[in-house]
Design an enzyme around this catalytic site. Structure first.
Site, mmCIF file in Angstrom:
data_model
loop_
_atom_site.group_PDB
_atom_site.id
_atom_site.type_symbol
_atom_site.label_atom_id
_atom_site.label_comp_id
_atom_site.label_asym_id
_atom_site.label_seq_id
_atom_site.Cartn_x
_atom_site.Cartn_y
_atom_site.Cartn_z
ATOM 1 C CG MET A 178 -1.747 1.193 1.351
ATOM 2 S SD MET A 178 -3.055 1.157 2.588
ATOM 3 C CE MET A 178 -2.404 0.240 3.937
ATOM 4 N N PRO A 179 1.264 1.746 -1.165
ATOM 5 C CG PRO A 179 2.110 1.733 -3.318
ATOM 6 C CD PRO A 179 1.019 1.161 -2.473
ATOM 7 C CE1 TYR A 180 0.108 9.753 2.821
ATOM 8 C CE2 TYR A 180 2.465 9.899 3.183
ATOM 9 C CZ TYR A 180 1.210 10.463 3.229
ATOM 10 O OH TYR A 180 1.056 11.743 3.675
#
Length: 72
Positions: A1-3
């Protein structure tokens, strides 16, 4: 889950430009890391010039000095 957090100075970045940044970063993460765009978060923070520093001074001071040096 990239931020991904993008910080820009508050100087009239348009809604359309922000949409392009969000789409472009999401596409890049798909291309490079095979990340699912549905779980990719992109946040854009706009920072006032007096809250952003370069070379030990606020951005507007830095730019004024650079402009003065160029005019000499």
């Amino acid at each position: 889950m990239p931020y991904v957090n993008i910080k820009v100075t508050r100087e009239g970045v348009t809604r359309e430009q922000k949409a392009r940044l969000i789409a472009g970063v999401s596409d890049l993460l798909v291309e490079v890391l095979d990340k699912d765009p549905a779980t990719t978060f992109v946040v854009i923070d706009e920072v006032e010039l007096e809250n952003w520093g370069i070379a030990g001074v606020q951005t507007d001071v830095f730019r004024a000095r650079k402009k003065a040096a160029a005019e000499q």
